[in-house]
Design an enzyme around this catalytic site. Structure first.
Site, PDB file in Angstrom:
ATOM      1  N   ASP A  18      -6.569  -0.459   0.786  1.00 27.41           N
ATOM      2  CA  ASP A  18      -6.650  -0.624   2.232  1.00 27.41           C
ATOM      3  C   ASP A  18      -7.938  -1.355   2.517  1.00 27.41           C
ATOM      4  O   ASP A  18      -8.710  -1.673   1.616  1.00 27.41           O
ATOM      5  CB  ASP A  18      -6.610   0.730   2.938  1.00 27.41           C
ATOM      6  CG  ASP A  18      -7.641   1.647   2.357  1.00 27.41           C
ATOM      7  OD1 ASP A  18      -8.826   1.258   2.300  1.00 27.41           O
ATOM      8  OD2 ASP A  18      -7.284   2.750   1.919  1.00 27.41           O
ATOM      9  N   LYS A  22       0.822  -1.214   0.000  1.00 28.40           N
ATOM     10  CA  LYS A  22       0.000   0.000   0.000  1.00 28.40           C
ATOM     11  C   LYS A  22       0.859   1.269   0.000  1.00 28.40           C
ATOM     12  O   LYS A  22       0.589   2.211  -0.740  1.00 28.40           O
ATOM     13  CB  LYS A  22      -0.965   0.013   1.186  1.00 28.40           C
ATOM     14  CG  LYS A  22      -1.971   1.105   0.956  1.00 28.40           C
ATOM     15  CD  LYS A  22      -2.619   1.695   2.142  1.00 28.40           C
ATOM     16  CE  LYS A  22      -3.241   3.020   1.728  1.00 28.40           C
ATOM     17  NZ  LYS A  22      -3.649   3.828   2.830  1.00 28.40           N
TER      18      LYS A  22
END
Ligand SMILES: Nc1nc2[nH]c(O)nc2c(=O)[nH]1
Length: 350
Positions: A251, A232
């Site tokens: 996420d 991420k």
């Protein structure tokens, strides 16, 4: 900067509100160092891009700005902002294209004009290392303290000092974990110091700039070799620091959204690397090569919903606690690794 200097003429770039929502763009977790000045009726923002200290407002369909640092060439200031906000991109056309997707059209109605910022790569990298499992207000505090300690003083506005983001040479061999811990970095102190050293070894800002030219997947793989950089963080950096617009940070919120609205996830109860890829691929399938920018709009919409939820909760709590102020925090959505960690400790219902 004195109030007199603040009153000096604004420079301007024509930008209608459909093309730019300055408030949401600067406050929705893309960049962490813009501060809102309170002394004017309108929303006025101050912050730095590179070595320049800007004051900005969106007024009369114009991006209006003042530069608080001396400038030799005013056209350079304008270009700095055009590049930073990517004002050469026709955003209403992109929204029109993304809005062929019903879900996007619904969710994005609260969030028109979200520009994808083109941030200096080193700043994006270190800020996003600080961002995982963290609140925007805390990330901002950490990054501002880093600049105060290691950056260059650029000016004072009201009672606030502004500093540039430190260069890699001002950090390598200088930044100390103990100092970062004192500045509130916690366990991220080690990641920041080690990543600084590694970026320094690889060629500093020049190396990071070269990652812009590389295919997205290669740039991401290189970044993931740095301490504290998982999928991420690497995708945030690719998108907002390197201009890879097809990079899609995933996420737990994005994952839930995609499971719910696009029926992707394959029944998996955790955000495994395979699921992470599937979610990104789904975004790229739906939104094409600007999928990362579309994600930034949906991410902002998600934060807005969280904020509203918190405020509603606050109001209810306010009644009960009769005047005790509740903290208003917006937690950054969790990264993939943290999502899995949380599952282990059964704190997150997935
Ligand atoms: N647009 C986005 N901004 C972010 N900040 C952060 O920490 N994560 C994200 C993200 O996924 N999208």
């Amino acid at each position: 900067m004195t109030r007199e200097a603040m009153k000096k003429q604004w420079e301007s770039i024509p930008v209608v509100s459909k093309e730019m929502n300055m408030e949401l763009t600067l406050s929705s977790g893309q960049a962490f160092r813009w501060v809102q000045l309170e002394e004017e009726e309108e929303k006025v923002w101050a912050g730095t891009v590179g070595e320049k200290l800007f004051i900005l407002r969106h007024h009369d369909d114009e991006l209006q700005y003042r530069v608080a640092t001396p400038t030799s060439d005013p056209s350079e200031d304008r270009q700095t902002l055009v590049d930073y906000f990517r004002l050469d991109v026709d955003l209403p056309s992109l929204y029109q294209q993304w809005s062929r997707d019903d879900n996007f059209r619904k969710k994005a109605s609260c969030c028109q004009g979200i520009r994808l910022l083109q941030q200096p790569p080193l700043e994006a990298l270190l800020a996003f290392i600080c961002s995982s499992n963290n609140h925007i207000s805390r990330i901002s505090a950490m990054v501002l303290r880093l600049c105060e300690r290691y950056g260059r003083f650029l000016g004072r506005i009201g009672d606030r000092d502004f500093h540039s983001f430190p260069t890699i040479t001002s950090l390598v061999g200088v930044v100390k974990e103990a100092v970062l811990r004192d500045l509130g970095f916690g366990y991220r102190a080690r990641y920041v110091r080690e990543s600084v050293e590694e970026v320094g070894r690889r060629g500093g800002e020049t190396w990071l700039e070269l990652l812009r030219q590389q295919p997205y997947e290669d740039a991401k793989a290189e970044l993931q070799q740095l301490p504290g950089v998982g999928s991420k963080v690497a995708d945030c950096m690719c998108l907002m620091g390197l201009g890879h617009l097809g990079a899609v940070p995933v996420d737990v919120h994005m994952w839930r959204l995609v499971q719910r609205d696009y029926r992707v996830g394959g029944g998996s109860s955790s955000l495994t690397p395979a699921v992470y890829c599937r979610v990104g691929d789904k975004f790229r399938e739906v939104f094409g090569e600007t999928a990362g920018w579309a994600q930034a709009v949906l991410f902002t919409a998600e934060l807005q919903m969280q904020k509203l939820g918190t405020q509603t909760g606050e109001r209810r709590a306010d009644k009960k606690t009769a005047g005790h102020k509740m903290p208003r925090k917006v937690r950054m959505p969790l990264s993939q690794d943290e999502c899995q960690d949380k599952r282990k400790t059964k704190r997150l219902k997935l």
